[in-house]
Scaffold this motif. Structure first.
Motif, PDB file in Angstrom:
ATOM      1  N   TYR A 177      10.003  90.406  49.477  1.00  0.00           N
ATOM      2  CA  TYR A 177       8.558  90.392  49.284  1.00  0.00           C
ATOM      3  C   TYR A 177       7.891  91.414  50.199  1.00  0.00           C
ATOM      4  N   GLU A 232       5.995  92.444  45.608  1.00  0.00           N
ATOM      5  CA  GLU A 232       4.915  91.462  45.677  1.00  0.00           C
ATOM      6  C   GLU A 232       5.355  90.234  46.477  1.00  0.00           C
ATOM      7  N   ASP A 233       5.132  89.032  45.943  1.00  0.00           N
ATOM      8  CA  ASP A 233       5.467  87.820  46.676  1.00  0.00           C
ATOM      9  C   ASP A 233       6.743  87.188  46.113  1.00  0.00           C
ATOM     10  N   GLN A 243      -2.796  80.731  46.793  1.00  0.00           N
ATOM     11  CA  GLN A 243      -2.045  81.752  46.080  1.00  0.00           C
ATOM     12  C   GLN A 243      -1.601  81.224  44.705  1.00  0.00           C
ATOM     13  N   SER A 283       3.687  83.479  43.604  1.00  0.00           N
ATOM     14  CA  SER A 283       3.794  83.279  45.047  1.00  0.00           C
ATOM     15  C   SER A 283       4.517  81.986  45.384  1.00  0.00           C
ATOM     16  N   LYS A 314      -2.609  86.806  44.203  1.00  0.00           N
ATOM     17  CA  LYS A 314      -1.233  86.928  43.718  1.00  0.00           C
ATOM     18  C   LYS A 314      -0.225  86.589  44.802  1.00  0.00           C
ATOM     19  N   GLY A 315      -0.550  86.917  46.054  1.00  0.00           N
ATOM     20  CA  GLY A 315       0.403  86.712  47.117  1.00  0.00           C
ATOM     21  C   GLY A 315      -0.237  86.250  48.413  1.00  0.00           C
ATOM     22  N   TRP A 316       0.613  85.941  49.394  1.00  0.00           N
ATOM     23  CA  TRP A 316       0.159  85.416  50.672  1.00  0.00           C
ATOM     24  C   TRP A 316      -0.661  86.437  51.447  1.00  0.00           C
TER      25      TRP A 316
END
Length: 325
Positions: free
Chosen positions: A28, A59-60, A152, A157, A191-193
């Motif tokens: 990630y 991404e995550d 998220q 995620s 979308k992600g952290w």
């Protein structure tokens, strides 16, 4: 002569490159960031492997599985690092992963004997807030409050998926009611952290879904004690992050070498103060000062991998229905 010299040098460089094996690891984005564990781990492994370790940010965590599933046997990855216990059952169903040969004694609250995936860190999900402000102590109290939160997307995620299963593990059939109550507290779903935490640091919400270990970052790296994790009465859902070897890797021995390297002190000692999680194997020097100030959940929640996979779609539907109203 200059042209001949250049050509000869190019041939030598090409030959040297061909002789250096390359190991590609999908992970990630925050892992490969300048401030993440990736750069230090890359340097440490390359000192021992006589290889080129290529870390690719995707991404995550949950997006990793989607990408590997899409690429199938054509994937350039040798290893996927960043899945967790909520995804390993789905990952195994793809048939894309091979068993590992890692031998380790883990320092985790749960016993680990999975033949396919190797753990490298673990932690508890929590909502982070400004320590000077009061915070809810349960999901119900949060839903009844005017506190704003950032979360998220569970489809991309692993923290987002972890939140769904946290609510489901704590409330079971009452989970839809909890989400209905929380829906007006949510500022946005990222979308992600990294994006969610960045927005929190910019003051876009009162709280952000992260980990009980997140305040250690602020305390140790920034000498900032103004962030805290809110202890929840229901308990906190646990995450174990793992890595696995792809069956179609053309570097199986090197992949096994990396997975074994993951449980050594050279890897594990980097994790606490770069990935800001608990290490799967306690480093020789223990944890940095500051980790002893973190909250310790009185109740730990963790669904078995098979159960998490079985209820994932139901939990996702409940979440989507609540947020669409």
């Amino acid at each position: 002569m200059k042209h001949l010299t250049f050509a000869a040098g190019l041939l030598c460089a090409t030959a040297a490159s061909a002789q250096t094996p390359e190991l590609t690891v999908y992970t990630y984005d925050s892992f490969v960031a300048e401030w993440g564990p990736g750069p230090k781990i890359e340097a440490a492994f390359e000192e021992t492997c006589d290889c080129d370790l290529k870390l690719v940010g995707v991404e995550d965590g949950a997006a990793l599985l989607a990408r590997v599933r899409l690429e199938g046997d054509r994937s350039d990855a040798d290893i996927v690092l960043g899945l967790d216990t909520n995804l390993i059952a789905a990952a195994k169903e793809t048939g894309l992963f091979a068993e590992h040969s890692v031998d380790a004694t883990y320092d985790m609250p749960v016993e680990w004997n999975d033949p396919v995936f190797v753990p490298y860190d673990w932690g508890y999900f929590a909502f982070i807030h400004e320590a000077a402000n009061d915070a809810p102590t349960s999901f119900r109290e949060l839903a009844d409050s005017d506190k704003t939160i950032l979360i998220q997307d569970p489809r991309s995620s692993t923290p987002g998926l972890g939140l769904l299963l946290w609510v489901k593990a704590a409330y079971g059939e009452e989970a839809p009611d909890i989400w209905e109550g929380l829906s007006d507290n949510i500022v946005t779903v990222t979308k992600g952290w990294s994006e969610a935490y960045g927005l929190f640091m910019e003051g876009e919400a009162d709280m952000v879904l992260s980990y009980t270990t997140s305040p250690a970052y602020h305390l140790i790296a920034e000498e900032d004690d103004t962030k805290a994790a809110a202890p929840f009465d229901e308990g906190h859902y646990m995450q174990v992050e793992v890595a696995g070897k792809l069956a179609n890797t053309d570097q199986p021995e090197l992949a096994d070498e990396f997975l074994q390297f993951m449980v050594t002190d050279a890897f594990q000692s980097v994790i606490p103060t770069t990935n800001w999680m608990y290490p799967a194997v306690m480093p020789d020097d223990g944890l940095a000062d500051g980790f002893d100030t973190l909250i310790k959940p009185e109740k730990s929640l963790l669904l078995p991998a098979e159960d998490a996979a079985a209820i994932r779609e139901e939990a996702l539907t409940e979440w989507q229905n609540a947020l669409s109203q």
